[in-house]
Design a protein around this motif. Structure first.
Motif, PDB file in Angstrom:
ATOM      1  N   THR A   1      -2.687   6.941 -10.079  1.00 58.39           N
ATOM      2  CA  THR A   1      -2.466   8.088 -10.967  1.00 58.39           C
ATOM      3  C   THR A   1      -0.995   8.499 -10.911  1.00 58.39           C
TER       4      THR A   1
ATOM      5  N   GLN B   1       1.444   3.329  -3.354  1.00 55.58           N
ATOM      6  CA  GLN B   1       0.441   4.047  -4.126  1.00 55.58           C
ATOM      7  C   GLN B   1       0.940   5.471  -4.354  1.00 55.58           C
ATOM      8  N   SER B   2       0.662   6.002  -5.559  1.00 58.52           N
ATOM      9  CA  SER B   2       1.164   7.347  -5.849  1.00 58.52           C
ATOM     10  C   SER B   2       0.435   8.379  -4.981  1.00 58.52           C
ATOM     11  N   PHE B   3      -0.902   8.285  -4.908  1.00 59.04           N
ATOM     12  CA  PHE B   3      -1.662   9.242  -4.096  1.00 59.04           C
ATOM     13  C   PHE B   3      -2.680   8.483  -3.252  1.00 59.04           C
ATOM     14  N   VAL B   4      -2.850   8.951  -2.036  1.00 60.13           N
ATOM     15  CA  VAL B   4      -3.752   8.245  -1.135  1.00 60.13           C
ATOM     16  C   VAL B   4      -5.175   8.291  -1.684  1.00 60.13           C
ATOM     17  N   ASN B   5      -5.522   9.354  -2.422  1.00 56.10           N
ATOM     18  CA  ASN B   5      -6.870   9.472  -2.974  1.00 56.10           C
ATOM     19  C   ASN B   5      -6.899   9.168  -4.474  1.00 56.10           C
ATOM     20  N   ALA B   6      -5.796   8.722  -5.049  1.00 54.15           N
ATOM     21  CA  ALA B   6      -5.750   8.342  -6.469  1.00 54.15           C
ATOM     22  C   ALA B   6      -4.585   7.377  -6.644  1.00 54.15           C
TER      23      ALA B   6
ATOM     24  N   ASP C   1       2.356  10.753 -11.070  1.00 51.21           N
ATOM     25  CA  ASP C   1       2.702  12.127 -10.718  1.00 51.21           C
ATOM     26  C   ASP C   1       2.560  12.988 -11.977  1.00 51.21           C
ATOM     27  N   PRO C   2       1.587  13.917 -12.018  1.00 52.98           N
ATOM     28  CA  PRO C   2       1.345  14.672 -13.257  1.00 52.98           C
ATOM     29  C   PRO C   2       2.461  15.668 -13.588  1.00 52.98           C
TER      30      PRO C   2
ATOM     31  N   ARG D   1       0.831  -1.219   0.000  1.00 55.27           N
ATOM     32  CA  ARG D   1       0.000   0.000   0.000  1.00 55.27           C
ATOM     33  C   ARG D   1       0.863   1.266   0.000  1.00 55.27           C
ATOM     34  N   ARG D   2       2.091   1.132   0.526  1.00 52.40           N
ATOM     35  CA  ARG D   2       2.963   2.308   0.567  1.00 52.40           C
ATOM     36  C   ARG D   2       3.380   2.762  -0.812  1.00 52.40           C
TER      37      ARG D   2
END
Lengths: 124, 856
Positions: free
Chosen positions: B818, B810-815, B820-821, B807-808
Motif C-alpha cells: 500500500t 515494504q511500505s507497511f508491515v501490515n500492508a 503512503d496515503p 522485505r525491508r
C-alpha cells in the motif's frame, strides 16, 4: 515491552489490534504500520522491547520516523528523524534534540505481544 | 554622535574603509547615513591576499560585503572618485559632478604603488602590484606575450621586499622565469637582518627564483615592438626581460588632503593624532593615507586598528591609536618568513638568541629584554611555525627557555606561556586573547570557526588560526569542557582513532565495537560513521546483518530521501557517458513510474518521487537495462565529471572521458568520511571544472596534472596542484593512495579540502606520503585499494538477489504494497512536484500517487 497483558475485549474503545508478527521486525531498524489511515513506526530493541510511535515527523510533515536511526541517549532508547535529525525518546515520544527548533513531540501507543504477535492499543 | 541622522562620508572603499564601516554599523542601531565613495568600481576586496587571485580568481578576494552593503543606512558609490573636498561647505565633489555633504568625513584613500622614475618605466610590459586591476592586466599580458613570443617569458621584479617576493612567486606561477632585483644587500631589508636575509635568499633561490642584490636599475629598454625587453643596472650590467613588476613601496594618496590644505607630512601622509583626527576636526584619516608620528605605513593591521579607533571616536568614545605594529609574515608557498616586534634589537640592552641551520635554510632570532625574560621581537626564516605563538607574547614573559621556541619542529616541545588578556592574537583584526576568551566563555564558541565568525580572528590572513585553535582548546579545558574530538556521547574516540581501533582489533560488528570502545547503543552520528569504516575495512553489503541498522536511510534503501519522504534514484553514468538505449530505458522507467527527472550537477540523471516499495522494481528495470547504482546517496565516490576530451574535441589533449570512466569504475562504491567527487578535463581550458573537485585531473602535453582538495558547496575551494605530468598508471596510484590516506585519517564529515589543510606538512607532507612513502604505508594503501576494486559489487543487484533484504522495502508491515496515503503532487512544467501545505489544504490541484500506470 511496555505492557504485559492485553485485554480480550475488542468491542470497547480503545481496542487491542494485532499488527504483525514480532519476527517481522528487525532489531534496531523500524517498520511502518498503517491503521485506519494513520501511520505508526514500530521499533524492536536489542533487549526485546517494542515501541510504537507516530510515523509522522512533526518537523518535516513527512511519514518517515520508521526510517530513522535507532540509538540511545543516556538511558533513553531513541530514534533520529532521517529528515532533519531531530531525536526522540522512543518510550515517551518526547523530543530530546530539536536542533534549535521548538520541541515537538511524537505520539506514542502502548503495545503488547501475544503468541508471537504484536498488538497495539489503538486509539485514533 | 548626536541621536539624529548624521551623515558620515568615507572616501575610499578598500579594506580599511570596509573595516571602518563594519565596525561603525555593528555598534549602533540608531539611524546614521554612511556614504562610501570608491574609485575602483569594485566592492571592497582583500588586498593582502592579492596573490591568491592567480590561483583562486577574483571572487576569492571578496570581503563579505553583504553586511555593509545590504545595510539600509549605507550608500555605496563605486567608480566615481572624489575630485575635491570643500571644507567650507562641508561637501565633497565627485568626478561625475555630484556634491555630497558631510557632517564627518573619513579619508581612507590608501596609497598607490610607487614606480621608479627611470627611462622606460611606463613601457608596455611594466606593471605595479597593487590592485585587482593590476594583477588582472599582468596575467593577461603574460598570457598574450608568451603566445606572441612562443616561449616562456623572463620576468623581473624590481624591489625585494615582502610584496616583491610575492609578485615573483606569482610570476613563477604564471610560468615566467623570475628574477628579483634588490637595491640593498639583502631581501626584505625592512624586516630582516643580514643573516636572516641570506637565509631567505637561499630559500628563494631554491624555489627557482633568481635574486640579484645591490643592483640599482638605471634604464628599461623596449624592443622593436615597443614592449619592454631589457634593463640596465648601475654597475653596467644588462639583462633581457619580457615583463617587469615594480614593488618599490607605496606612497600615501594624500592629494585630496593637500588640495584641501589639511596638514600633511613632508614625506607624505595626512597628519593625524592618536584619535585619527586631522587638522580639521570634522575630518579623520585612517589607513595608509594617514601619517602618525611622522610615519605612514603600508600594512593592513595598523589600518584596521585606526579604523576601530575612528569608529569609536565618531561614536563619542575615546580610543587611541597605540602606534604601528610592524609584524609581518610572508605569504609565499614554501618560503616561511616572519618578523615581529623589535626585530632588529633596537631597545637598549636587548639580547639576541639565534638559531641557524644554513643547510636547511633556517634562521631564527628572538630579541629579549636585558634580563632575558621579556620577549621584544624576532625574525623567523625557513620555519615560521612559531610566529603565531610568539607574536602575541611580545612585551610579556616567555615563560620558559627561549631556545625551545627556536628548535626545529618536532624537537623540543615549546613551553606554553599563558597569553595575557591584552595580547593581540590576530593582528589583522586586532583581536586580543581576552576577546577570544570571552567568545568562548560568554558567547558559547566551541571551536576556531565559531570564534572566527564571532570575533573575526583569523578571518583576514589566517596566520593566527593555529593559535586561535590552541587558545580555544585551553579555555574550553578550563571550564571543564574539552575541544573534544569525541565522535559523540557513545565514543570518546575521534573518527580517525576509531578507524585505527577497528582496524587493529579486527572487530567487524557494531555491537562488538561499541561494547569494546564505547557505550550505549549508538546514534545517528556514530552509527553511519562506523558503517563507513566497516565498509572500507570489511567491505560487506550495506544491508548485511547488523550493518543494516547503522545506515542512514539513504544508504539503507540505496536512494536519496526527498522532502516528502519519497526517494530519488540515480543510476551510474560513468564519466557522464550514456548510450541512446540507456537514455530511452531511463526515460521509460521515469515515464512508467511518473518520476520527475532532472540532470544533476554530476552529469547524470536523477529520478524523483520513487516510493520505498517501488525502489526494487525500479532497480530491476534499470539493472536489466545495464545500469547499476550510482551511489548518489552514499558518503562515497559520487561522479567523475568529464569534458569530451581528445576523442571529439578540437582542443583536447588527452582522452578525458576514457580516463573519467576508468576512474569512476575503479572507485565506485568506495565509502569515505564524506562524499568524493572527481573531475577530468582534456586540456587546460578545464571544461570539466575539475578544480572544484576532491580530485581534479587536467590533461597537459606532458601527461596528467593532479589537483587535490577542491569542492563546491558552502565553502568553495579550488583544488591545488599535487603532481604534474603523470602517466595513466602513476595518476591512478596517486589517487588510490590519496583517497585511502584520506579515508583512514580524516574526521567525520570532513571533506578533503579541510583535511589537506590540516595535514601535517600540508601539500608537501601529502606528496611525501604518496610519492616518497614517508610513512611506509603505501604498500598497505595499494593493497587496500586493490581489495576494494576486486570486491566491488553493485548494491542494487545484490539486494535484488536476496529476498530477505527485499522485505525491508515494504511500505507497511501490515500492508506491504500500500502506498503512503499522505503523498500528494501538483503538476509543474509538464512534470510533478510535492504539493505544498497550502495546496494540500485547498485540495484543488492534488494528484495522489497511488497508481503507477497513470501519469500522476
Amino acid at each position: 515491552m511496555t505492557l504485559a497483558t492485553p485485554t480480550a475485549s475488542a468491542a470497547t474503545q480503545p481496542a487491542w489490534l494485532p499488527l504483525c508478527r514480532l519476527d517481522d521486525l528487525e532489531v534496531e531498524r523500524g517498520r511502518a504500520a498503517l491503521v485506519d489511515g494513520t501511520q505508526l513506526a514500530l521499533f524492536l530493541l536489542r533487549d526485546g522491547g517494542v515501541h510504537a510511535v507516530s510515523n509522522l515527523d512533526p518537523y518535516s510533515g513527512a511519514n518517515v520516523i520508521s526510517r530513522g536511526i535507532v540509538g540511545s541517549r543516556e538511558d533513553a532508547p531513541t530514534v533520529a528523524s532521517p529528515m532533519y535529525k531531530q531525536v526522540f525518546d522512543l518510550r515517551t515520544g518526547l523530543c530530546l534534540e530539536s536542533h534549535g527548533k521548538e520541541p515537538l513531540h511524537l505520539r506514542v501507543w502502548k503495545v503488547a505481544a501475544r503468541d508471537g504477535e504484536l498488538l497495539v492499543k489503538w486509539e485514533a | 554622535m548626536a541621536g539624529s541622522s548624521e551623515r558620515i562620508v568615507v572616501i575610499g572603499a578598500g579594506m580599511v574603509a570596509h573595516r571602518f564601516a563594519e565596525s561603525l554599523l555593528s555598534r549602533v542601531e540608531h539611524p546614521l547615513e554612511l556614504v562610501i565613495i570608491g574609485e575602483e568600481g569594485l566592492a571592497p576586496y582583500d588586498r593582502v591576499r592579492l596573490t591568491s587571485f592567480f590561483d583562486e580568481g577574483a571572487e576569492a578576494l571578496a570581503l563579505d560585503p553583504a553586511q555593509v552593503q545590504d545595510d539600509p543606512r549605507v550608500r555605496f558609490v563605486p567608480g566615481d572618485p572624489v575630485r575635491r573636498i570643500d571644507r567650507d561647505e562641508q561637501q565633497v565633489l565627485t568626478v561625475s559632478g555630484e556634491r555630497i555633504g558631510y557632517d564627518r568625513l573619513v579619508l581612507a584613500t590608501g596609497s598607490y604603488a610607487a614606480t621608479l622614475a627611470l627611462d622606460g618605466f611606463s613601457l608596455p610590459g611594466c606593471f605595479v602590484y597593487r590592485t585587482l586591476d593590476d594583477v588582472q592586466r599582468l596575467r593577461d599580458f603574460v598570457a598574450h606575450r608568451a603566445a606572441q613570443l612562443g616561449r616562456p617569458l623572463r620576468g623581473t621584479v624590481i624591489g625585494g621586499g615582502l610584496l616583491g617576493l610575492e609578485a615573483a612567486g606569482a610570476l613563477q606561477g604564471l610560468g615566467v622565469d623570475a628574477t628579483v632585483v634588490q637595491s640593498s644587500e639583502r631581501l626584505m631589508s625592512a624586516q630582516l637582518d643580514l643573516a636572516a636575509g641570506a637565509a631567505l635568499r637561499r630559500r628563494i633561490e631554491q624555489r627557482g627564483i633568481a635574486v640579484r642584490t645591490q643592483s640599482v636599475t638605471t634604464r628599461l629598454d623596449p624592443d622593436r615592438s615597443g614592449q619592454v625587453a631589457g634593463l640596465e643596472f648601475k654597475d653596467g650590467g644588462y639583462e633581457a626581460t619580457d615583463v617587469v613588476v615594480f614593488t618599490v613601496g607605496v606612497r600615501p594618496r594624500d592629494e585630496l588632503a593637500r588640495k584641501a590644505e589639511l596638514d600633511c607630512h613632508p614625506r607624505g601622509g595626512v597628519v593625524i593624532d592618536a584619535g585619527c583626527a586631522t587638522s580639521d576636526e570634522r575630518i579623520l584619516a585612517i589607513g595608509e593615507v594617514a601619517s602618525f608620528e611622522g610615519l605612514a605605513v603600508g600594512l593592513v593591521a595598523p589600518g584596521y586598528a585606526m579604523a576601530e579607533v575612528a569608529a569609536t571616536r565618531l561614536l563619542g568614545g575615546d580610543a587611541a591609536f597605540p602606534g604601528y605594529d610592524l609584524s609581518t609574515k610572508l605569504k609565499l608557498s614554501g618560503v616561511d618568513v616572519a618578523s615581529f616586534g623589535d626585530a632588529f634589537g633596537e631597545t637598549p640592552g636587548a639580547l639576541d638568541v639565534v638559531y641557524a641551520d644554513p643547510v636547511a635554510g633556517v634562521y631564527k632570532k628572538l630579541v629579549l629584554s636585558d634580563d632575558a625574560k621579556t620577549l621584544l621581537g624576532g625574525m623567523l626564516v625557513g620555519d615560521a611555525s612559531a610566529y603565531g605563538a610568539l607574536r602575541p607574547l611580545v612585551g610579556s614573559a616567555l615563560g620558559g627557555d627561549p631556545a625551545a621556541y627556536l628548535m626545529p619542529e618536532g624537537g623540543v616541545e615549546a613551553p606554553v606561556a599563558e597569553l595575557p588578556d591584552e595580547a593581540i592574537v590576530c593582528s589583522c583584526s586586532s583581536v586580543t586573547a581576552g576577546r577570544i576568551r570571552s567568545a568562548v566563555h560568554d558567547e558559547g564558541c566551541a571551536d576556531a570557526d565559531s570564534v572566527r565568525a564571532c570575533t573575526k580572528a583569523g578571518a583576514t590572513c589566517g596566520s593566527c588560526t593555529v593559535m586561535v585553535k590552541k587558545l580555544v582548546g585551553k579555555e574550553l579545558a578550563k571550564s571543564g569542557k574539552v575541544l573534544s574530538n569525541a565522535l559523540c556521547e557513545h565514543f570518546d574516540l575521534s573518527r580517525r582513532q576509531l578507524f585505527d581501533a577497528v582496524r587493529v582489533s579486527e572487530l567487524d560488528t557494531f555491537s562488538a565495537i561499541i561494547e569494546r570502545f564505547g557505550r550505549g547503543r549508538g546514534c545517528d552520528v556514530c552509527k553511519p560513521a562506523l558503517a563507513s569504516i566497516l565498509a572500507v575495512l570489511v567491505g560487506k553489503h550495506v544491508l548485511d546483518g547488523e550493518n543494516a541498522t547503522l545506515q542512514d536511510t539513504n544508504d539503507h534503501v540505496m536512494a536519496n530521501l526527498q522532502k516528502d519522504g519519497t526517494y530519488s534514484v540515480v543510476p551510474r553514468m560513468a564519466g557522464g557517458e550514456v548510450t541512446p538505449e540507456g537514455l530511452i530505458a531511463i526515460g521509460a522507467v521515469a515515464k512508467d513510474y511518473g518520476l520527475y527527472t532532472k540532470i544533476t550537477g554530476g552529469q547524470r540523471i536523477d529520478m524523483f518521487g520513487a516510493r520505498l516499495e517501488q525502489l526494487p522494481e525500479i532497480w530491476q528495470r534499470l539493472v536489466d537495462a545495464g545500469f547499476e547504482s550510482g551511489h548518489a546517496y552514499g558518503k562515497s565516490l559520487r561522479t567523475v565529471k568529464s569534458c569530451v576530451g581528445s576523442t571529439w574535441c578540437r582542443y583536447g589533449v588527452l582522452d578525458s572521458v576514457g580516463m573519467a570512466v576508468r576512474l569512476e569504475l575503479r572507485y565506485r562504491g568506495l565509502r569515505a568520511p564524506h562524499k568524493l567527487k572527481v573531475g577530468v578535463s582534456g586540456c587546460a581550458r578545464e571544461c570539466a571544472e575539475a578544480r572544484s573537485k576532491d580530485v581534479g585531473v587536467i590533461a597537459t602535453e606532458t601527461g596528467w596534472n593532479m589537483y587535490v582538495g577542491g569542492n563546491g558547496g558552502f565553502t568553495p575551494r579550488h583544488a591545488q596542484l599535487l603532481a604534474e605530468g603523470l602517466d595513466d598508471e602513476a595518476l591512478i596510484r596517486a589517487i588510490d593512495r590519496y583517497f585511502l590516506y584520506y579515508i583512514r585519517t580524516a574526521d567525520r564529515l570532513q571533506r578533503t579540502a579541510p583535511w589537506v589543510e590540516e595535514l601535517e606538512g600540508g601539500l608537501d607532507g601529502l606528496r611525501e606520503v604518496i610519492f616518497d612513502d614517508a610513512l611506509g604505508i603505501c604498500a598497505d594503501l595499494d593493497a587496500a585499494m586493490d581489495a576494494h576494486v576486486a570486491n566491488y559489487e553493485d548494491e542494487w543487484a545484490a539486494t535484488l538477489a536476496d529476498p530477505a533484504k527485499l522485505r525491508r522495502f515494504q511500505s507497511f508491515v501490515n500492508a506491504p504494497s500500500t502506498p503512503d496515503p499522505s503523498l500528494g503532487y501538483v503538476p509543474e512544467r509538464g512534470q510533478v512536484r510535492p504539493a505544498s501545505g497550502e495546496e494540500r489544504r485547498s485540495g484543488a490541484v492534488l494528484i495522489a500517487s497511488t497508481t503507477l500506470e497513470v501519469r500522476r
